[in-house]
Design a protein around this motif. Structure first.
Motif, PDB file in Angstrom:
ATOM      1  N   GLU A 191      -0.948   6.799   1.950  1.00 11.03           N
ATOM      2  CA  GLU A 191      -1.230   5.885   3.056  1.00 11.03           C
ATOM      3  C   GLU A 191      -0.462   6.240   4.327  1.00 11.03           C
ATOM      4  O   GLU A 191      -0.782   5.742   5.408  1.00 11.03           O
ATOM      5  N   VAL A 192       0.557   7.081   4.205  1.00 10.50           N
ATOM      6  CA  VAL A 192       1.440   7.358   5.338  1.00 10.50           C
ATOM      7  C   VAL A 192       0.705   7.941   6.550  1.00 10.50           C
ATOM      8  O   VAL A 192       0.925   7.486   7.684  1.00 10.50           O
ATOM      9  N   PRO A 193      -0.166   8.953   6.398  1.00  8.12           N
ATOM     10  CA  PRO A 193      -0.837   9.509   7.588  1.00  8.12           C
ATOM     11  C   PRO A 193      -1.560   8.450   8.412  1.00  8.12           C
ATOM     12  O   PRO A 193      -1.475   8.449   9.650  1.00  8.12           O
ATOM     13  N   ARG A 194      -2.247   7.553   7.748  1.00 10.20           N
ATOM     14  CA  ARG A 194      -2.979   6.505   8.470  1.00 10.20           C
ATOM     15  C   ARG A 194      -2.026   5.551   9.189  1.00 10.20           C
ATOM     16  O   ARG A 194      -2.301   5.107  10.311  1.00 10.20           O
ATOM     17  N   LEU A 195      -0.895   5.282   8.565  1.00 10.99           N
ATOM     18  CA  LEU A 195       0.034   4.295   9.113  1.00 10.99           C
ATOM     19  C   LEU A 195       0.822   4.805  10.315  1.00 10.99           C
ATOM     20  O   LEU A 195       1.332   4.003  11.103  1.00 10.99           O
ATOM     21  N   VAL A 196       0.939   6.130  10.445  1.00 14.84           N
ATOM     22  CA  VAL A 196       1.760   6.665  11.547  1.00 14.84           C
ATOM     23  C   VAL A 196       0.934   7.381  12.610  1.00 14.84           C
ATOM     24  O   VAL A 196       1.493   7.884  13.584  1.00 14.84           O
ATOM     25  N   GLN A 197      -0.375   7.421  12.453  1.00 21.69           N
ATOM     26  CA  GLN A 197      -1.185   8.245  13.353  1.00 21.69           C
ATOM     27  C   GLN A 197      -1.089   7.824  14.821  1.00 21.69           C
ATOM     28  O   GLN A 197      -1.167   8.661  15.724  1.00 21.69           O
TER      29      GLN A 197
END
Length: 338
Positions: A191-197
């Motif tokens: 989920e990290v990529p979506r949360l920091v984009q």
């Protein structure tokens, strides 16, 4: 379907063969076990078990030994696994609590399993794909150089150096650290990529390049470290079981050297509950004379990796299953506390 009496005879044969390493005869069964029937009845039951493929006669003058099918029924009908003694439980807890980091936890777990079961122990490192973020630390090493430290919920620590395109002040670094942790702590890696984009857009123009560089390094770390790792120990234990392997122990040792094979074996194990694969249930040709006992472990209710043992089919299944389950539980507790 076997009658309860014949199932009792099969249990007795398995127990005696595992304990004595010798084929079991009807006379020995009636002497060692309270079967409450005559030797002639036991002989008839053994003949029926042999006809149905649960036991076999290795030599014309020998008694009977369990087949893979016999071991499978024995395991499936186990009412309970053998519990560890209080001393064993205290020893496990004390030994694992002394671990200083994740590598030490895995190393100690391998040694512990191999010692308790006297089999080959295999422990998979916690999978990052199933892990969550516990904390991200950003440390300034120079005006334009930052150390990124990623800590997972299982205690795994990854460090990366980040060369920034421009100097990055302590205030901006602290701001990025706070915002990053507020978004991704407790979240799955996937989920990290979506949360920091969109995080760079929340910073001033002069800092966006550096923020993007730090985030790129973080995301690269998540991708790089998804390769599954494992540790194996106790291979020398197999030398005690030379007679249990039909021709030679070499195919087993060669299979154990292939981590891909072991990862596949553990991957086939259930996330919840115990998995026992016996003899020809193992797809790899080199392991068809072995049994694999595996279980998932984790810091919460969900398994993040698996551990288990590999040994001959002539295995103390209740004791081995009890030890594997207990060690997995203790490892999960250690990971949750760290």
């Amino acid at each position: 379907m076997l009658s309860e009496r014949r199932l009792e005879v099969l249990r007795a044969i398995v127990q005696d063969y595992v304990g004595t390493e010798e084929p079991v005869g009807s006379k020995a069964l009636t002497e060692r076990h309270n079967l409450q029937v005559s030797p002639a009845t036991v002989r008839n039951d053994m003949a029926a078990l042999e006809e149905e493929g649960y036991i076999a006669q290795p030599h014309t003058s020998a008694g009977r030994v369990p087949t893979d099918k016999g071991y499978r029924l024995f395991v499936d009908k186990l009412a309970d696994v053998k519990p560890l003694t209080g001393a064993e439980r205290r020893a496990i807890s004390s030994f694992l609590e002394g671990a200083v980091d994740l590598d030490d936890v895995v190393s100690r777990t391998v040694r512990l399993l191999a010692t308790l079961t006297r089999q080959v122990a295999v422990v998979q490192y916690p999978s990052l794909s199933r892990s969550t973020v516990r904390h991200v630390e950003l440390l300034s090493l120079a005006p334009a150089r930052v150390m990124l430290v990623l800590i997972t919920d299982t205690g795994r620590v990854e460090q990366r150096m980040v060369d920034c395109p421009a100097p990055f002040g302590e205030t901006s670094l602290a701001d990025l650290r706070a915002r990053l942790n507020s978004r991704i702590v407790g979240e799955r890696f996937a989920e990290v990529p979506r949360l920091v984009q969109d995080l760079p857009e929340s910073f001033d123009n002069e800092d966006r390049g550096t923020v993007s560089t730090v985030l790129s390094t973080l995301l690269e770390t998540l991708v790089e470290e998804t390769e599954e790792r494992l540790m194996i120990g106790g291979t020398a234990n197999l030398t005690r079981f030379g007679q249990d392997f039909p021709l030679t122990i070499r195919p087993v040792l060669e299979a154990l050297e292939e981590h891909v094979v072991l990862l596949r074996l553990l991957g086939e194990a259930k996330d919840t509950g115990m998995t026992v694969r016996i003899g020809h249930e193992n797809a790899h040709e080199g392991l068809t004379s072995t049994s694999v006992v595996a279980v998932g472990y984790g810091s919460g209710n969900e398994a993040v990796a698996k551990l288990g043992v590999v040994g001959p089919t002539r295995m103390d299944y209740p004791g081995t299953m009890g030890a594997v389950r207990a060690v997995a539980r203790y490892v999960g507790q250690i990971l949750a506390e760290n």
